[in-house]
Design a protein around this motif. Structure first.
Motif, PDB file in Angstrom:
ATOM      1  N   ALA A  35       0.796  -1.237   0.000  1.00 39.97           N
ATOM      2  CA  ALA A  35       0.000   0.000   0.000  1.00 39.97           C
ATOM      3  C   ALA A  35       0.823   1.280   0.000  1.00 39.97           C
ATOM      4  O   ALA A  35       0.360   2.307  -0.487  1.00 39.97           O
ATOM      5  CB  ALA A  35      -0.964  -0.001   1.183  1.00 39.97           C
ATOM      6  N   GLY A  36       2.016   1.265   0.555  1.00 32.34           N
ATOM      7  CA  GLY A  36       2.853   2.459   0.546  1.00 32.34           C
ATOM      8  C   GLY A  36       3.753   2.544   1.760  1.00 32.34           C
ATOM      9  O   GLY A  36       3.669   1.732   2.677  1.00 32.34           O
ATOM     10  N   ASP A  37       4.623   3.551   1.727  1.00 33.79           N
ATOM     11  CA  ASP A  37       5.519   3.847   2.838  1.00 33.79           C
ATOM     12  C   ASP A  37       4.969   5.045   3.588  1.00 33.79           C
ATOM     13  O   ASP A  37       4.559   6.035   2.976  1.00 33.79           O
ATOM     14  CB  ASP A  37       6.924   4.192   2.312  1.00 33.79           C
ATOM     15  N   ILE A  38       4.983   4.969   4.915  1.00 38.28           N
ATOM     16  CA  ILE A  38       4.496   6.081   5.732  1.00 38.28           C
ATOM     17  C   ILE A  38       5.522   6.417   6.801  1.00 38.28           C
ATOM     18  O   ILE A  38       6.357   5.604   7.166  1.00 38.28           O
ATOM     19  CB  ILE A  38       3.122   5.772   6.374  1.00 38.28           C
TER      20      ILE A  38
ATOM     21  N   LEU B  95      -1.353 -11.692   0.291  1.00 36.51           N
ATOM     22  CA  LEU B  95      -2.416 -12.429   0.991  1.00 36.51           C
ATOM     23  C   LEU B  95      -3.742 -11.673   0.990  1.00 36.51           C
ATOM     24  O   LEU B  95      -4.708 -12.109   1.607  1.00 36.51           O
ATOM     25  CB  LEU B  95      -1.980 -12.731   2.431  1.00 36.51           C
ATOM     26  N   GLY B  96      -3.787 -10.515   0.320  1.00 34.97           N
ATOM     27  CA  GLY B  96      -5.035  -9.763   0.189  1.00 34.97           C
ATOM     28  C   GLY B  96      -5.271  -8.716   1.260  1.00 34.97           C
ATOM     29  O   GLY B  96      -6.377  -8.197   1.394  1.00 34.97           O
ATOM     30  N   LEU B  97      -4.244  -8.356   2.018  1.00 34.52           N
ATOM     31  CA  LEU B  97      -4.378  -7.389   3.104  1.00 34.52           C
ATOM     32  C   LEU B  97      -3.840  -6.024   2.674  1.00 34.52           C
ATOM     33  O   LEU B  97      -3.073  -5.928   1.722  1.00 34.52           O
ATOM     34  CB  LEU B  97      -3.632  -7.898   4.329  1.00 34.52           C
ATOM     35  N   THR B  98      -4.227  -4.980   3.381  1.00 32.46           N
ATOM     36  CA  THR B  98      -3.728  -3.632   3.125  1.00 32.46           C
ATOM     37  C   THR B  98      -2.596  -3.362   4.100  1.00 32.46           C
ATOM     38  O   THR B  98      -2.824  -3.200   5.299  1.00 32.46           O
ATOM     39  CB  THR B  98      -4.847  -2.583   3.305  1.00 32.46           C
ATOM     40  N   ALA B  99      -1.374  -3.315   3.573  1.00 36.49           N
ATOM     41  CA  ALA B  99      -0.196  -3.216   4.435  1.00 36.49           C
ATOM     42  C   ALA B  99       0.711  -2.074   4.002  1.00 36.49           C
ATOM     43  O   ALA B  99       0.970  -1.884   2.814  1.00 36.49           O
ATOM     44  CB  ALA B  99       0.575  -4.528   4.410  1.00 36.49           C
ATOM     45  N   TYR B 100       1.196  -1.326   4.992  1.00 37.08           N
ATOM     46  CA  TYR B 100       2.112  -0.211   4.798  1.00 37.08           C
ATOM     47  C   TYR B 100       3.430  -0.502   5.506  1.00 37.08           C
ATOM     48  O   TYR B 100       3.440  -1.131   6.568  1.00 37.08           O
ATOM     49  CB  TYR B 100       1.536   1.076   5.406  1.00 37.08           C
TER      50      TYR B 100
END
Length: 144
Positions: A19-22, A107-112
């Motif tokens: 999803a991106g880097d934060i 795995l289908g998750l939203t991860a940052y």
């Protein structure tokens, strides 16, 4: 629920594969607002001896000794992301957490990925915690 504003000096950085880097500050804001689950993917020893974030969920990406992929990672990350909340992944410097965020996304998750990690990159004298990272930014942490 709406996300708190991203600090102007650290917008979400789009990436390929997750999803991106934060920034650590954004991750902390999402955690405090209940909008994300902070997953600490460092080894058990790192969390115990170096420090940990209160409320973070421990789930090593790789385990000591040998730094082999944790065979329980997929099961654990699925359980942590089951409610659909964002996952923000933290490691020492923001490298292992990229690989873990990529796997969570597969795995289908939203991860940052949390930039700078817990301790940040080493300085000129090879010391961590002095140039960036969760601790350096003054965010909540504790040490045993």
């Amino acid at each position: 629920m709406t996300s708190p504003a991203v600090p102007s000096d650290a917008p979400i950085q789009p990436t390929e594969g997750y999803a991106g880097d934060i920034s650590p500050q954004q991750a902390c804001a999402w955690l405090e607002a209940g909008e994300a689950v902070l997953v600490d993917v460092r080894t058990d020893a790192e969390r115990e001896w170096v420090g940990q974030v209160p409320g973070a969920q421990p789930l090593a990406w790789k385990q000591w000794p040998g730094m082999a992929i944790n065979p329980e990672f997929d099961k654990g990350i699925r359980a942590l992301g089951a409610d659909g909340r964002k996952l923000v992944l933290l490691c020492r410097s923001g490298v292992r957490s990229i690989a873990a965020a990529q796997r969570a996304t597969e795995l289908g998750l939203t991860a940052y990925n949390i930039l700078e990690g817990f301790e940040g990159n080493p300085d000129a004298q090879a010391h961590r915690g002095l140039t960036g990272g969760w601790k350096f930014r003054g965010l909540p942490w504790r040490q045993n």
